[in-house]
Design a protein around this motif. Structure first.
Motif, PDB file in Angstrom:
ATOM      1  N   MET A   1       0.760  -1.361  -0.010  1.00 43.79           N
ATOM      2  CA  MET A   1       0.125   0.008   0.050  1.00 43.79           C
ATOM      3  C   MET A   1       0.876   1.110  -0.018  1.00 43.79           C
ATOM      4  SD  MET A   1      -3.460  -0.396   0.269  1.00 43.79           S
ATOM      5  CE  MET A   1      -3.201  -1.438  -1.307  1.00 43.79           C
ATOM      6  N   PRO A   2       0.515   2.316  -0.932  1.00 40.79           N
ATOM      7  CA  PRO A   2       1.171   3.474  -0.660  1.00 40.79           C
ATOM      8  C   PRO A   2       1.301   4.101   0.732  1.00 40.79           C
ATOM      9  CG  PRO A   2      -0.390   3.303  -2.486  1.00 40.79           C
ATOM     10  CD  PRO A   2      -0.552   2.399  -1.637  1.00 40.79           C
ATOM     11  N   ASP A   3       2.040   4.915   1.033  1.00 40.73           N
ATOM     12  CA  ASP A   3       2.311   5.621   2.580  1.00 40.73           C
ATOM     13  C   ASP A   3       0.820   6.330   2.730  1.00 40.73           C
ATOM     14  OD1 ASP A   3       4.570   4.235   2.668  1.00 40.73           O
ATOM     15  OD2 ASP A   3       5.747   5.794   2.242  1.00 40.73           O
ATOM     16  N   ASN A   4       0.630   7.130   1.650  1.00 41.92           N
ATOM     17  CA  ASN A   4      -0.626   7.868   1.969  1.00 41.92           C
ATOM     18  C   ASN A   4      -1.915   7.385   1.774  1.00 41.92           C
ATOM     19  OD1 ASN A   4      -1.405  10.430   2.691  1.00 41.92           O
ATOM     20  ND2 ASN A   4      -0.882  11.571   0.728  1.00 41.92           N
ATOM     21  N   THR A   5      -1.995   6.073   2.329  1.00 42.90           N
ATOM     22  CA  THR A   5      -3.365   5.560   1.896  1.00 42.90           C
ATOM     23  C   THR A   5      -4.063   5.499   3.434  1.00 42.90           C
ATOM     24  OG1 THR A   5      -2.421   3.649   0.518  1.00 42.90           O
ATOM     25  CG2 THR A   5      -4.698   3.243   1.649  1.00 42.90           C
ATOM     26  N   TRP A   6      -5.568   5.826   3.198  1.00 46.78           N
ATOM     27  CA  TRP A   6      -6.403   5.859   4.313  1.00 46.78           C
ATOM     28  C   TRP A   6      -7.446   4.991   4.150  1.00 46.78           C
ATOM     29  CZ3 TRP A   6      -6.516   9.537   8.728  1.00 46.78           C
ATOM     30  CH2 TRP A   6      -5.387  10.347   8.522  1.00 46.78           C
ATOM     31  N   LEU A   7      -7.860   4.500   5.290  1.00 43.19           N
ATOM     32  CA  LEU A   7      -9.053   3.560   5.314  1.00 43.19           C
ATOM     33  C   LEU A   7     -10.198   4.328   5.653  1.00 43.19           C
ATOM     34  CD1 LEU A   7     -10.780   0.883   5.257  1.00 43.19           C
ATOM     35  CD2 LEU A   7      -9.896   0.419   7.523  1.00 43.19           C
ATOM     36  N   VAL A   8     -11.132   4.903   5.012  1.00 45.99           N
ATOM     37  CA  VAL A   8     -12.541   5.605   5.487  1.00 45.99           C
ATOM     38  C   VAL A   8     -13.430   4.784   5.526  1.00 45.99           C
ATOM     39  CG1 VAL A   8     -13.601   7.657   4.756  1.00 45.99           C
ATOM     40  CG2 VAL A   8     -11.164   7.516   4.299  1.00 45.99           C
ATOM     41  N   VAL A   9     -14.077   4.416   6.976  1.00 46.10           N
ATOM     42  CA  VAL A   9     -15.415   3.610   7.032  1.00 46.10           C
ATOM     43  C   VAL A   9     -16.436   4.530   7.214  1.00 46.10           C
ATOM     44  CG1 VAL A   9     -16.069   1.886   8.456  1.00 46.10           C
ATOM     45  CG2 VAL A   9     -13.666   1.994   8.072  1.00 46.10           C
ATOM     46  N   GLY A  10     -17.661   4.337   6.757  1.00 47.64           N
ATOM     47  CA  GLY A  10     -18.757   4.739   6.771  1.00 47.64           C
ATOM     48  C   GLY A  10     -19.489   3.984   7.608  1.00 47.64           C
ATOM     49  N   LEU A  11     -20.138   4.402   8.698  1.00 47.72           N
ATOM     50  CA  LEU A  11     -20.854   3.668   9.666  1.00 47.72           C
ATOM     51  C   LEU A  11     -22.443   3.337   9.299  1.00 47.72           C
ATOM     52  CD1 LEU A  11     -19.311   3.933  13.152  1.00 47.72           C
ATOM     53  CD2 LEU A  11     -18.822   2.432  11.186  1.00 47.72           C
ATOM     54  N   GLY A  12     -23.156   2.493   9.420  1.00 49.06           N
ATOM     55  CA  GLY A  12     -24.405   2.377   9.082  1.00 49.06           C
ATOM     56  C   GLY A  12     -24.902   0.963   9.280  1.00 49.06           C
ATOM     57  N   ASN A  13     -26.050   0.790   8.798  1.00 46.99           N
ATOM     58  CA  ASN A  13     -26.513  -0.650   8.561  1.00 46.99           C
ATOM     59  C   ASN A  13     -27.001  -1.227   7.392  1.00 46.99           C
ATOM     60  OD1 ASN A  13     -26.893  -1.111  11.834  1.00 46.99           O
ATOM     61  ND2 ASN A  13     -28.535   0.436  11.602  1.00 46.99           N
ATOM     62  N   PRO A  14     -26.444  -2.296   7.120  1.00 52.76           N
ATOM     63  CA  PRO A  14     -27.011  -3.010   5.615  1.00 52.76           C
ATOM     64  C   PRO A  14     -28.423  -3.026   5.342  1.00 52.76           C
ATOM     65  CG  PRO A  14     -26.304  -4.753   7.138  1.00 52.76           C
ATOM     66  CD  PRO A  14     -26.311  -3.422   8.048  1.00 52.76           C
ATOM     67  N   SER A  79     -11.647  -4.052  11.607  1.00 49.77           N
ATOM     68  CA  SER A  79     -10.102  -4.751  12.146  1.00 49.77           C
ATOM     69  C   SER A  79      -9.600  -5.439  10.749  1.00 49.77           C
ATOM     70  CB  SER A  79     -10.381  -5.529  13.151  1.00 49.77           C
ATOM     71  OG  SER A  79      -9.196  -6.093  13.653  1.00 49.77           O
ATOM     72  N   ALA A  80     -10.517  -6.141  10.316  1.00 48.94           N
ATOM     73  CA  ALA A  80     -10.254  -7.074   9.222  1.00 48.94           C
ATOM     74  C   ALA A  80      -9.804  -6.253   8.032  1.00 48.94           C
ATOM     75  CB  ALA A  80     -11.320  -7.938   8.748  1.00 48.94           C
ATOM     76  N   LEU A  81     -10.256  -5.009   7.803  1.00 50.11           N
ATOM     77  CA  LEU A  81      -9.676  -4.188   6.777  1.00 50.11           C
ATOM     78  C   LEU A  81      -8.185  -3.575   6.969  1.00 50.11           C
ATOM     79  CD1 LEU A  81     -13.222  -2.649   6.091  1.00 50.11           C
ATOM     80  CD2 LEU A  81     -11.637  -3.598   4.122  1.00 50.11           C
ATOM     81  N   LEU A  82      -8.216  -3.146   8.152  1.00 48.77           N
ATOM     82  CA  LEU A  82      -6.873  -2.717   8.742  1.00 48.77           C
ATOM     83  C   LEU A  82      -5.823  -3.677   8.501  1.00 48.77           C
ATOM     84  CD1 LEU A  82      -7.727  -0.906  11.965  1.00 48.77           C
ATOM     85  CD2 LEU A  82      -7.074   0.218   9.694  1.00 48.77           C
ATOM     86  N   LYS A  83      -6.029  -4.919   8.664  1.00 52.24           N
ATOM     87  CA  LYS A  83      -4.943  -5.903   8.489  1.00 52.24           C
ATOM     88  C   LYS A  83      -4.752  -6.372   6.857  1.00 52.24           C
ATOM     89  CE  LYS A  83      -5.703  -8.700  12.834  1.00 52.24           C
ATOM     90  NZ  LYS A  83      -7.013  -8.282  13.557  1.00 52.24           N
ATOM     91  N   TYR A  85      -5.119  -4.232   4.585  1.00 58.43           N
ATOM     92  CA  TYR A  85      -4.432  -3.204   3.942  1.00 58.43           C
ATOM     93  C   TYR A  85      -3.204  -2.988   4.560  1.00 58.43           C
ATOM     94  CZ  TYR A  85      -8.188  -2.575   0.510  1.00 58.43           C
ATOM     95  OH  TYR A  85      -9.215  -2.896  -0.303  1.00 58.43           O
ATOM     96  N   SER A  86      -3.072  -3.571   5.703  1.00 57.09           N
ATOM     97  CA  SER A  86      -1.543  -3.276   6.492  1.00 57.09           C
ATOM     98  C   SER A  86      -1.495  -1.806   6.813  1.00 57.09           C
ATOM     99  CB  SER A  86      -0.308  -3.831   5.596  1.00 57.09           C
ATOM    100  OG  SER A  86      -0.468  -5.094   4.989  1.00 57.09           O
ATOM    101  N   LEU A  87      -2.573  -1.535   7.551  1.00 60.38           N
ATOM    102  CA  LEU A  87      -2.759  -0.018   7.903  1.00 60.38           C
ATOM    103  C   LEU A  87      -2.909  -0.158   9.728  1.00 60.38           C
ATOM    104  CD1 LEU A  87      -5.336   1.241   5.342  1.00 60.38           C
ATOM    105  CD2 LEU A  87      -2.517   1.692   5.384  1.00 60.38           C
ATOM    106  N   GLY A  88      -2.438   0.931  10.018  1.00 58.60           N
ATOM    107  CA  GLY A  88      -2.614   1.026  11.533  1.00 58.60           C
ATOM    108  C   GLY A  88      -3.762   2.228  11.694  1.00 58.60           C
ATOM    109  N   THR A  89      -4.427   2.133  13.042  1.00 55.94           N
ATOM    110  CA  THR A  89      -5.379   3.040  13.404  1.00 55.94           C
ATOM    111  C   THR A  89      -5.174   4.458  12.887  1.00 55.94           C
ATOM    112  OG1 THR A  89      -4.665   2.937  15.846  1.00 55.94           O
ATOM    113  CG2 THR A  89      -6.533   1.479  14.955  1.00 55.94           C
TER     114      THR A  89
END
Length: 194
Positions: A1-14, A79-83, A85-89
């Protein structure tokens, strides 16, 4: 992953029955962001739908994610997405509804408690950290004695619906400001008195 990658999570219900609820405003903001970066949500190996793209050519990469679980169990997918994409919080940005902020208001913060928000509580539990950035989209308090749990699971009212596109656009702008300019600069822009 590029150093400048962000995981952006939108909360809601499916599910379609929740799509217009106040509780789903985080996912509505992600739809706006996906439209801006020309990305489409697709099923992912984690229990989420994901869209990927760049804020601008050569700019930060956004991994936009909508967990396929209910709000209260958002932590596992995050948590699974962070793992995956190898990203920290430190590269996690969560967009969510906020009862304690007036409708049509955006507030940004990093870390802190969950304030009774079950989606945030579950993310903190699953990741083991409260240290992630939040874009808090104000939905206001319920009128009268209406139970907050019922209020968040109702669609936006008529007058709110008229202002909603601007609110979603402002929240998407806030996400872009955080990833491009940093939290402090974004706070100065979005917390300034209007």
């Amino acid at each position: 992953m590029p150093d400048n990658t962000w995981l952006v999570v939108g909360l809601g219900n499916p599910g379609a029955q929740y799509a217009g609820n106040r509780h789903n405003v985080g996912q509505m903001v992600l739809d706006e962001l996906a439209s801006r970066i020309g990305a489409t949500f697709k099923t992912h190996k984690t229990p989420s739908r994901v869209a990927e793209g760049f804020v601008r050519p050569g700019g930060p990469k956004l991994v936009l994610a909508k967990p396929n679980t209910y709000m209260n169990t958002s932590g596992g997918p995050v948590s699974a997405l962070l793992k995956f994409y190898s990203l920290g919080t430190d590269r996690l940005l969560v967009v969510h509804d906020e009862l304690d902020i007036p409708f049509d208001t955006i507030r940004l913060k990093a870390g802190g408690g969950h304030g009774g928000h079950n989606g945030l509580r579950d993310i903190q539990k699953a990741t083991g950290s409260p240290d992630f950035t939040r874009v808090r989209v104000g939905i206001g308090r319920p009128p009268g004695r209406q139970d907050p749990a019922d209020y968040v699971l109702k669609d936006f009212a008529g007058a709110e619906r008229q202002s909603l596109p601007m609110l979603l656009s402002d929240a998407a702008d806030a996400v872009e400001a955080v990833v491009e300019q940093g939290l402090v600069a974004a706070q100065q822009k979005f917390h300034a008195p209007s």
